[in-house]
Design a protein around this motif. Structure first.
Motif, short mmCIF file in Angstrom:
data_model
loop_
_atom_site.label_atom_id
_atom_site.label_comp_id
_atom_site.label_asym_id
_atom_site.label_seq_id
_atom_site.Cartn_x
_atom_site.Cartn_y
_atom_site.Cartn_z
N HIS A 107 32.66 51.95 169.37
CA HIS A 107 33.32 53.38 170.04
C HIS A 107 32.08 54.13 170.66
O HIS A 107 32.48 54.69 171.20
CB HIS A 107 33.24 53.43 168.69
N LEU A 108 30.61 53.30 170.10
CA LEU A 108 29.78 54.13 170.99
C LEU A 108 29.84 54.07 172.23
O LEU A 108 29.18 55.07 173.68
CB LEU A 108 28.25 53.76 170.82
N TYR A 157 32.44 47.45 164.96
CA TYR A 157 33.47 49.00 165.76
C TYR A 157 32.81 50.40 165.92
O TYR A 157 32.63 50.30 167.46
CB TYR A 157 34.67 49.01 165.30
N PRO A 158 31.96 50.77 165.77
CA PRO A 158 31.59 52.18 165.75
C PRO A 158 30.66 51.43 167.21
O PRO A 158 30.41 52.53 167.66
CB PRO A 158 29.96 52.70 164.28
N LEU A 159 29.27 50.50 166.75
CA LEU A 159 28.84 50.65 168.43
C LEU A 159 29.68 50.47 169.63
O LEU A 159 29.64 50.33 170.39
CB LEU A 159 28.54 48.49 168.32
N LEU A 166 34.41 57.44 163.76
CA LEU A 166 35.27 57.28 163.09
C LEU A 166 36.42 57.27 161.88
O LEU A 166 37.09 57.05 161.32
CB LEU A 166 34.75 55.21 163.05
N MET A 183 24.17 55.70 165.66
CA MET A 183 25.75 54.89 164.64
C MET A 183 25.76 56.26 164.57
O MET A 183 27.25 56.02 164.76
CB MET A 183 25.29 53.88 163.82
N PRO A 224 29.41 57.66 166.28
CA PRO A 224 30.04 56.75 166.49
C PRO A 224 31.08 57.09 165.03
O PRO A 224 32.09 56.53 164.67
CB PRO A 224 29.67 55.60 167.28
N VAL A 225 30.27 56.55 164.09
CA VAL A 225 30.16 56.19 162.78
C VAL A 225 30.42 57.28 162.44
O VAL A 225 31.66 57.52 161.58
CB VAL A 225 29.01 56.38 162.20
#
Lengths: 302, 310
Positions: free
Chosen positions: B42-43, B38-40, A155, A148, A151-152
């Motif tokens: 987004h990934l 959301y990050p998942l 974000l 993660m 993406p974190v």
């Protein structure tokens, strides 16, 4: 040896009238002799498992010049605190520690409030979708943090929250929150529902019954879960490494950078390690038994 | 769905509206959706895009590239080396952790209370050591010039290890890293299994012994089946933790693991944050998650069973 002798003597004195007894006694003798072998193995396990901790403390309190010896002495000959003051002065120590404290405490505070509500929902209510929620929380707990990071980071980058403590707190909730929900659920389930129900029969509202009956019983579990969550947040390394700048880092990253910043000063490095771990070890000692039973209560029952 | 159909564990109570559980869950679900959901999403999204430094700074909008990232990653023989190395490493660490943890748990039952306390102290100390501290200590112990490991080994007659660098040979290097991982992981397994063992009813063991079972048979046929649920849980958690080993390798190799020391976690990190190819890093992360899904499924079935019992 004395065990052996005593065992034999007792066996000789036994009367032939009791047939079962000699066998029982021989087994007892075997057990005591066996026990010292097990104890010996146990001491070896203690030494091997404890050695890295011992070696950290040993180096931390050694004069720095004694640490750079190709044939280090296993036991300390002189003790000094110089390494600790050196470690504190090598680079800013209290800044990272303060940041770690703020981040860990805030994460736990938010995680506990939000997590307790959720834990109550899944342990005390039957509702449609309960199973889906449980599966969701468990799955989330299983996602490796490493996956993660990218993406974190992106974000938080979008919201200009990288290199900010708030961003780190939000991020740490990813692992503290699911853990909190699941562990608190374990503690709540262990409190008999009948207590609540009898309070309701006596005229309490559902909320009242919870606050007066369940909450006091749950308090030790809440404390244990908070401390464990705090330790997890305090120890986190990867997100802190990626999300924070060098001069805005947390305690774990501070320790990781020790070597590269000023060459390798082993003795102060071990002093720094000691300072990082002693509070954690003490907190951990307070709660580990409770946490282990909370985490596994369900598994053993199932 | 009438009220009569609901499970007996949920008797209807005064004032319990069907919305109540959802209100209690809402903050947690919203937070998780934000910080994980959301990050998942987004990934997965960026793993299908062209996403590098220019896209990060917003100079160029990301463009969709379909499976290009995946075919590039999967078509690289180096990636497969990393996958095999990661699986091999994780398998070794998990097996060692579980076997040693079980042996220590059984030993705890055999020793006298004083020795048990001693072992418990060392277990709790190593369990609670922050990973970062453990890595630093192991790095210090295996230091080529001043490490205590070389000095101790050299005390064995005929062994000359002074100045030996453990990380030149990757097998030796990974042995050190595995020792570090296993040392940190055994306590949780041992203490949990010991807790489980104390719950094995004494009568069962006694009965098996009367039937002529030896120590091993008692273990195999009485203790092991009862411990199975705990073992499945511990095994799954270990797989997930050991597949995600990051700080241990990253820091042991001074923040720049050599190609022969890359695991899936460091490789994905490397692609993203060192090379600046976030899309490739994301693709590797997605593949890692997919690899773990199989393990998670086993664990999930177990946990659901527990949920039903309650």
């Amino acid at each position: 040896m004395t065990d052996t002798a005593a065992g034999t003597a007792r066996a000789v004195h036994s009367t032939p009238a009791s047939i079962a007894r000699p066998a029982l006694r021989r087994r007892n003798w075997g057990r005591t002799a066996g026990k010292s072998v097990w104890n010996l193995i146990g001491v070896v396990v203690f030494v091997v498992a404890g050695f890295p901790v011992y070696w950290m403390l040993n180096t931390a309190f050694k004069p720095a010049k004694d640490a750079i010896d190709a044939n280090p002495k296993l036991f300390p000959t002189s003790v000094t605190l110089d390494n600790f003051s050196r470690a504190l002065n090598i680079s800013d120590f209290w800044g990272p520690v303060t940041r770690s404290l703020i981040v860990s405490l805030s994460t736990v505070a938010i995680g506990m409030v939000v997590g307790l509500l959720a834990a109550l929902a899944i342990s005390r209510f039957a509702f449609r979708g309960r199973k889906v929620v449980i599966i969701g929380i468990l799955t989330v707990q299983m996602i490796p943090l490493v996956a993660m990071v990218i993406p974190v980071f992106l974000l938080l980058n979008d919201f200009q929250q990288t290199n900010k403590i708030t961003g780190l707190i939000i991020t740490y909730l990813t692992f503290v929150l699911p853990f909190t929900v699941w562990t608190l659920r374990g503690f709540i389930v262990n409190i008999p529902k009948e207590l609540e129900e009898s309070a309701q029969v006596d005229g309490c509202t559902r909320t009242g019954a919870f606050l007066r009956v369940v909450f006091p019983l749950l308090a030790p579990g809440i404390v244990a879960t908070s401390i464990y969550g705090f330790i997890q947040a305090w120890n986190e390394y990867l997100y802190a490494l990626v999300l924070m700048d060098q001069h805005n880092t947390t305690a774990t990253v501070w320790l990781g950078n020790f070597t590269t910043q000023h060459g390798t000063e082993f003795a102060p490095m071990m002093a720094g390690s000691t300072m990082m771990s002693v509070p954690v070890v003490i907190l951990f000692l307070l709660v580990q038994r409770r946490i282990a039973s909370g985490l596994t209560a369900g598994a053993v029952k199932g | 769905m009438s009220a009569a159909e609901t499970r007996p564990r949920a008797p209807r109570r005064r004032g319990a509206s069907p919305l109540a559980p959802w209100l209690l869950l809402a903050p947690a679900l919203l937070l998780l959706l934000l910080v994980l959901g959301y990050p998942l999403f987004h990934l997965i999204q960026i793993s299908f895009q062209n996403y590098g430094q220019s896209q990060l700074w917003g100079f160029i909008p990301p463009s969709w590239v379909g499976f290009a990232n995946y075919s590039k990653v999967l078509g690289d023989s180096f990636f497969w080396q990393v996958v095999l190395r990661t699986i091999g490493f994780a398998a070794g660490a998990v097996v060692l952790t579980l076997v040693l943890g079980m042996l220590v748990a059984l030993l705890l039952q055999k020793v006298s209370p004083f020795v048990r306390t001693l072992i418990n102290i060392s277990l709790v100390a190593s369990w609670s050591m922050p990973i970062i501290v453990a890595v630093t200590v192991f790095k210090w112990m295996t230091d080529a010039d001043y490490g205590v490991l070389n000095s101790l080994l050299s005390k064995i007659p005929g062994v000359h290890m002074l100045g030996h660098d453990w990380f030149v040979n990757t097998w030796e290097g990974f042995a050190v890293i595995m020792a570090l991982v296993v040392w940190g992981a055994v306590p949780f397994v041992a203490i949990t299994l010991y807790a489980g063992l104390t719950q094995v009813p004494g009568e069962l063991e006694e009965a098996a012994r009367l039937d002529g079972a030896g120590a091993f048979k008692v273990f195999r046929h009485v203790k092991l089946p009862l411990l199975k649920p705990i073992l499945v849980m511990l095994g799954t958690l270990s797989v997930i933790w050991d597949m995600g080993v990051f700080a241990q390798v990253y820091l042991m190799r001074g923040g720049h693991p050599e190609p022969q020391y890359q695991l899936l976690s460091t490789y994905s990190f490397n692609q993203g944050f060192v090379t600046g190819n976030y899309a490739a890093g994301a693709a590797i992360a997605v593949i890692t998650v997919l690899l773990l899904l199989g393990v998670i499924a086993v664990y999930m079935r177990q946990m659901l069973k527990i949920g039903e019992v309650e």
